[in-house]
Write a protein that holds these residues in place. Structure first.
Motif, short mmCIF file in Angstrom:
data_model
loop_
_atom_site.label_atom_id
_atom_site.label_comp_id
_atom_site.label_asym_id
_atom_site.label_seq_id
_atom_site.Cartn_x
_atom_site.Cartn_y
_atom_site.Cartn_z
N ASN A 188 -19.00 -5.29 0.29
CA ASN A 188 -19.22 -3.78 -0.14
C ASN A 188 -20.43 -3.16 0.47
O ASN A 188 -20.23 -1.97 -0.34
CB ASN A 188 -19.46 -4.71 -2.07
N TRP A 218 -13.46 1.34 -3.05
CA TRP A 218 -12.37 2.35 -1.98
C TRP A 218 -12.21 1.01 -0.33
O TRP A 218 -12.94 0.62 -0.26
CB TRP A 218 -13.06 3.75 -1.60
N SER A 273 -4.46 -5.31 0.71
CA SER A 273 -5.56 -5.26 0.36
C SER A 273 -6.78 -5.48 -0.65
O SER A 273 -7.55 -4.96 -1.20
CB SER A 273 -5.78 -3.66 1.11
N TYR A 283 -14.71 2.79 6.95
CA TYR A 283 -15.71 2.53 7.13
C TYR A 283 -16.57 2.06 8.35
O TYR A 283 -17.54 1.79 8.15
CB TYR A 283 -15.11 0.95 6.81
N ALA A 295 -15.08 -6.99 -5.17
CA ALA A 295 -14.65 -8.54 -4.52
C ALA A 295 -15.42 -8.71 -3.94
O ALA A 295 -16.61 -8.68 -3.45
CB ALA A 295 -13.76 -7.35 -3.37
N SER A 355 -17.34 1.07 -4.56
CA SER A 355 -17.52 -1.02 -3.75
C SER A 355 -15.61 -1.16 -3.73
O SER A 355 -15.29 -1.69 -3.69
CB SER A 355 -17.88 -1.75 -3.97
N ARG A 379 -7.62 -5.09 -4.52
CA ARG A 379 -7.65 -3.61 -5.23
C ARG A 379 -8.37 -2.48 -4.68
O ARG A 379 -8.39 -2.59 -3.43
CB ARG A 379 -8.24 -3.95 -6.41
C1 LIG Z 1 -14.87 -2.47 -0.70
S1 LIG Z 1 -14.10 -4.27 -0.24
C2 LIG Z 1 -12.56 -2.75 -1.24
C3 LIG Z 1 -12.10 -3.24 -2.34
C4 LIG Z 1 -11.06 -4.31 -2.32
N1 LIG Z 1 -9.63 -3.97 -2.22
C5 LIG Z 1 -11.08 -5.02 -4.03
O1 LIG Z 1 -10.38 -5.97 -4.32
O2 LIG Z 1 -12.35 -5.17 -4.59
C6 LIG Z 1 -14.01 -4.49 0.93
C7 LIG Z 1 -12.53 -5.48 1.12
O3 LIG Z 1 -11.22 -4.81 0.95
C8 LIG Z 1 -10.19 -5.33 1.84
N2 LIG Z 1 -9.95 -4.19 3.04
C9 LIG Z 1 -10.03 -2.78 2.87
N3 LIG Z 1 -9.66 -1.74 3.74
C10 LIG Z 1 -8.89 -2.79 4.16
C11 LIG Z 1 -7.48 -2.91 4.83
N4 LIG Z 1 -7.61 -1.29 5.65
N5 LIG Z 1 -6.90 -3.39 5.06
C12 LIG Z 1 -6.73 -4.48 5.00
N6 LIG Z 1 -8.71 -4.92 3.84
C13 LIG Z 1 -8.76 -3.94 3.42
C14 LIG Z 1 -11.04 -6.05 2.81
O4 LIG Z 1 -10.70 -7.77 2.40
C15 LIG Z 1 -12.22 -5.23 2.53
O5 LIG Z 1 -13.20 -6.68 2.73
#
Ligand SMILES: C[S@@+](CC[C@H](N)C(=O)[O-])C[C@H]1O[C@@H](n2cnc3c(N)ncnc32)[C@H](O)[C@@H]1O
Length: 356
Positions: free
Chosen positions: A255, A287, A27, A322, A206, A285, A29
């Motif tokens: 985000n 989590w 997922s 979310y 992201a 942003s 970071r």
């Molecule tokens: C708000 S950002 C969270 C932080 C992000 N993972 C980063 O690398 O900065 C939201 C993105 O994280 C990933 N993500 C968040 N929750 C996820 C989950 N349960 N399964 C897969 N991808 C997830 C998706 O790509 C989503 O669009």
């Protein structure tokens, strides 16, 4: 509460003594506990959004300063010229204190343009619509940039050519189909100008390189760009750029937080809450989503607070949900479909992986 901050010496990385941001398996970071965190521990406060918007139909019902909403009641303290309302005198003063004169003029010019040309459309998302490719996005923006140069030349030089004047006129006469998009982009540009650090923190988030669901979304964004160039005061022109707008849109796409009505306890209830806008809080942003979240969030005014919903062991990932309002009680299949449709990912949280 542990203080979380963006470490300027380390590529604006989000840091705290309770958690760190690092890569997950599936997922991107995520946020991981650096120590055992007892239930109830406060984790982060995110105070100011980098950009935000209230949907047009709620514009008279949501305070522009503190986002107060009272079951559809229209707030009496209005600034019609700017298209905003306030729930109290204090909110109005707080707003005006932080808004420079040219920003106020810009709002009034935008409001004039939208009033003249406003065409409200119910947004029907065609799930089979074609998502513009990276190449198409480049082409659209390149084309818009040529017109943008004409508009800039028209505004900044005395002897504008006929072509440049025409470009300017077209941008002033354009139909802005999504007023909320114009306001959202304008808010972002206001922050890009006034808060360099805040903008840098946005750029660490992201990003979605294909943030437009349909070609018409892309066309709307480029139109907003051109129309903003045509109406904002000249002092704003250096900030109305394709680079800033595309960065805002690309980062916002994955985000933003929905702005939802709160119940009498100040909570977002399980059902019946209304989504009246959205905003982007960089500090909040990182989590990832989980269908069994261990972090709870609550909004008070412009501020989001996050705290541990369970005891969390050192090394565990910290996740929020979310989903909001009625979405929380969805069956697993619908929930996954909703996450895919709205957020664009296949949920890889531990609950969904266990279900698989
Ligand atoms: C708000 S950002 C969270 C932080 C992000 N993972 C980063 O690398 O900065 C939201 C993105 O994280 C990933 N993500 C968040 N929750 C996820 C989950 N349960 N399964 C897969 N991808 C997830 C998706 O790509 C989503 O669009």
């Amino acid at each position: 509460m542990s203080t979380a901050f963006f470490d300027a010496t380390n590529n604006a990385q989000l840091r705290s003594c309770l958690f760190e941001v690092r890569e997950t398996k599936s997922s991107g970071r995520g946020v991981f506990a650096l120590q055992d965190i007892p239930k109830g521990t406060a984790l982060i406060e995110a105070s100011e959004p980098v950009a935000w918007v209230i949907y047009d139909e709620y514009a008279k019902e949501v305070c522009a300063q503190c986002y107060a909403y009272d079951r559809g009641r229209t707030w009496k303290m209005r600034d019609n010229a700017k298209g905003i309302v306030f729930c109290s005198h204090d909110c109005q003063v707080a707003w005006l204190t932080k808004s420079p004169e040219d920003e106020c003029i810009a709002r009034e010019e935008i409001q004039k343009l939208l009033k003249k040309k406003h065409k409200s459309t119910d947004q029907i998302i065609d799930k089979n619509a074609h998502r513009p490719s990276v190449e198409e996005i480049e082409q659209y923006w390149e084309l818009a940039e040529r017109t943008a140069q004409d508009i800039r030349a028209c505004r900044l030089s005395l002897g504008a050519t006929k072509k440049q004047r025409k470009a300017m006129q077209n941008a002033q006469d354009a139909v802005i189909e999504e007023p909320y998009l114009m306001w959202y982009i304008f808010e972002g540009l206001v922050r890009a100008r006034s808060d360099v650090e805040g903008w840098r923190s946005l750029e660490q988030l992201a990003v979605n390189t294909q943030p437009y669901k349909e070609l018409s979304d892309l066309a709307r964004s480029t139109q907003v760009y051109l129309s903003l160039l045509a109406v904002v005061p000249k002092t704003f022109l250096p900030y109305v750029t394709q680079v800033l707008i595309r960065s805002l849109e690309g980062h916002s796409s994955v985000n933003v937080f929905g702005l939802r009505s709160l119940d009498e306890r100040g909570e977002i209830g399980d059902a019946g809450s209304e989504c009246f806008g959205y905003g982007l809080w960089p500090v909040a942003s990182y989590w990832n989503h989980s269908c069994a979240p261990n972090v709870q969030k609550k909004r008070t005014g412009r501020m989001w607070r996050f705290w541990a919903n369970n005891d969390i062991a050192k090394g565990q990932e910290l996740c929020i949900s979310y989903l909001g309002g009625d979405e929380r009680s969805m069956e697993v299949v619908d929930r996954k479909a909703q996450l895919k449709d709205v957020w664009g990912f296949d949920c890889a949280c531990s609950k969904c992986l266990d279900n698989n």
